[in-house]
Write a protein that holds these residues in place. Structure first.
Motif: not given
Length: 292
Positions: A55-57, A62-66, A93-94, A120-121
């Motif tokens: 997951k990227l965010h 917050g941001d998890l793409s580092a 969205l989130r 996903d939801f």
């Protein structure tokens, strides 16, 4: 329903309506029915597995793409590290997700024989089919978002498509609903895991104690999964001793520059703990040691 889940439900409905406008349910079903099967979910006989998450965010972190140059390289590291499946967020969205991430992950993981799960939801069987069309071999179904008839519809669709399901609960009430639904499915040919997510959906904090408090309430006969809060090798040992067979681990792996190595250490600890527990139970059964 919490504020986050209410927001995610509305977002999911909006995306569902847009997808149906692009492709009818009948056309989508025809397309997925003709697809070759996805890799099967296989759990280790050593007693512990990890579903690794891409997951990227995150709303909480917050941001998890580092540490992630691209989806393909991250999920490949997971597969080489021993993950039994890879969970891919498709909520935009989130969580910064999209169906294309699922497609890209499935493309590189299929040669490794590792299935991808759409996280996903989901609110409608159409979205299960949509996930399968993108390459998923499994889906997440969140108990708290749905009534029993809707949960059943999603499970039925997944079973017809030979997809595994992670049925997610957050508390004792959710687990009671899950037990009621699953009690009606004993004769079904399907693979369902039951997850307990220890994240507080209002505060977005983790309450790891929930995993111990509700361990005995997990539905019997279904693989129990610990979700959220498993951050360290020691945490892995703790949840295995509580009886959890699988851990879904996301943020910790996304933040790691060496996820393959971290996965390896976690799997080794979990399996050693599980095998030690199995050996002790056998010795107790034989009367060689006393039960504490």
């Amino acid at each position: 329903m919490s504020g986050l889940l209410a927001q995610m439900t509305q977002s999911s409905l909006t995306r569902l309506e847009a997808a149906r406008a692009r492709e009818s349910e009948k056309a989508l079903w025809t397309r997925v029915s003709d697809m070759p099967p996805a890799p099967a979910l296989r759990l280790s006989p050593e007693g512990f597995d990890i579903i690794a998450e891409c997951k990227l965010h995150s709303p909480s972190a917050g941001d998890l793409s580092a540490n992630t140059s691209d989806v393909e390289s991250r999920v490949t590291e997971y597969a080489c590290g021993g993950a039994c499946a890879v969970s891919v967020l498709t909520e935009p969205l989130r969580f910064g997700g999209q169906l294309e991430h699922l497609t890209r992950a499935a493309r590189v993981l299929t040669p490794h024989n590792v299935p991808v799960m759409r996280k996903d939801f989901l609110i409608d069987p159409y979205q299960v089919m949509e996930g399968r069309a993108a390459g998923a071999g499994g889906v997440l179904v969140i108990v708290r978002m749905l009534d029993k008839s809707r949960i059943t519809a999603l499970l039925d669709c997944a079973a017809m498509l030979k997809m595994f399901v992670l049925l997610e609960a957050f508390d004792a009430a959710d687990l009671e609903i899950a037990r009621d639904v699953l009690a009606q499915r004993r004769r079904h040919d399907e693979q369902i895991l039951v997850g307990l997510n220890c994240r507080d959906l209002d505060k977005l904090t983790v309450e790891l104690s929930r995993l111990s408090e509700l361990a005995e309430s997990m539905p019997a006969g279904f693989t129990p999964v610990a979700e959220s809060g498993v951050n360290t090798v020691n945490d892995v040992g703790t949840i295995v001793r509580l009886g959890y067979r699988v851990a879904l681990i996301g943020t910790t792996l996304m933040n790691s520059p060496q996820p393959r190595e971290l996965l390896g250490r976690m799997l080794s600890t979990g399996r050693q703990t599980a095998m030690s527990m199995a050996t002790r139970k056998l010795r107790i059964a034989k009367g060689e040691v006393r039960e504490e």
